[in-house]
Design a protein around this motif. Sequence first.
Motif: not given
Length: 432
Positions: A342-353
Amino acid sequence: MERIIEEIREDLSRRITVTADRLAARTLAEDPVYAALLGRAGLRERIRLDLRQSVEGLDRALRGLPVELAEARATGALLAGAGLPLASLLRTRRRGGRMVWQTLGEAVAAHDPAALPRLLPAAAVLWDVQDQLTDALSEAYRRAETARLDHERERRTALLDALLDGAGPADGTAAELGLPERGRFAVVVLAPGASGSSGPSGASGSSGSSGDPFDASDPFDAQGPRVLWRIRAEGETGLVELGHHPLESVRDALAPPGVRAGVSPVVETPADLARACRLAALALRTAPASGGPCTALLDERLPAALVASQPELAGRLRQVVLGPVLALPAEDRRVLLTTLGTWLTCQGSTTYAAQRLYCHRNTVSNRLRRLEQLTGRTLSDPAHVVELALAHAAVLQRADDRVNAPIAQAPPPAPAAPTPAGTVRRSPRPPA
């Protein structure tokens, strides 16, 4: 009645020749396809034979003998092979039947006008003879047409296979399939059991289809790309002539039926289609079974395709990079790998993950920190991120891994969004 026909046989033969010429002239004027396929002389001779068959059939029927149908069958097969439409053939035969009756009446009247009333019962016999001849001709025509179409289908299927396999000169093969020398082409490969066409197989499409790539309907719109479907060992395969349509139109067309498929990059010449076929099959191996779009465009799945193309190295990558994670109990393993995906899918954004995983941002940071500790790799190092992303793709690729289904299918990719204020896309580990 048979005695009268015998008496007027010679005159009737002359009159039938004239009648055949008149019918041939009318047919050529109203249906020029005859001239194109048979020529004028050939058409006249064919009509003379047909009219004489009718007269001879009437003579035999009046004497209680069966009508000879062999010549009618031969005519049907011959004209089917010539490509003459059956509708044109039947229309000429109906006219010929009427003209035979008219010619017969004229011949009887010229021989003995008083015998005309005795001719009337022969009308029903003549129409029955005409029906028998027409039925025999039509049946033979349809059989020959079916055989011709089957042969043509097999030939064109072989041509399509040659293009997809890279066998033989591509330009000549493509021309026989009606494809341009240069254009925009792609290949789509469907998973076994899926069908891009709704033909007899379940194509162009196809299609558990009859193997015919040219007559099956498919999910592509009538104004969409042209597709030639073919059933092959790796699944149903479609050669797509894109024209001006974007490559994404292939995925859009296959999305409603939820077909799992792989799509090659665009190629410009038929000679490149064999390579495109191999790349489409590779793209199919990256298509997720669930949790997102089922149709994979190779250019959007290059890291996963790279892993899929090297299964031995992929296994080593899984073990070297994620071995400690894979050794965890099933639930811990699932949580960490799902979080990484999920973190990779969200382009490294912890918040979005965190939003996608329905948990607190700190929870995501803690999970990722643990993953870093187990793997010895940090998410702030781009080289390490590449390794982790490829290893994660390798885990997803391994269909026989017990944890493949439950773990790391991240939620469907969301459109990229701007980084929220105060959020930095970097490793959750604080700088040293």
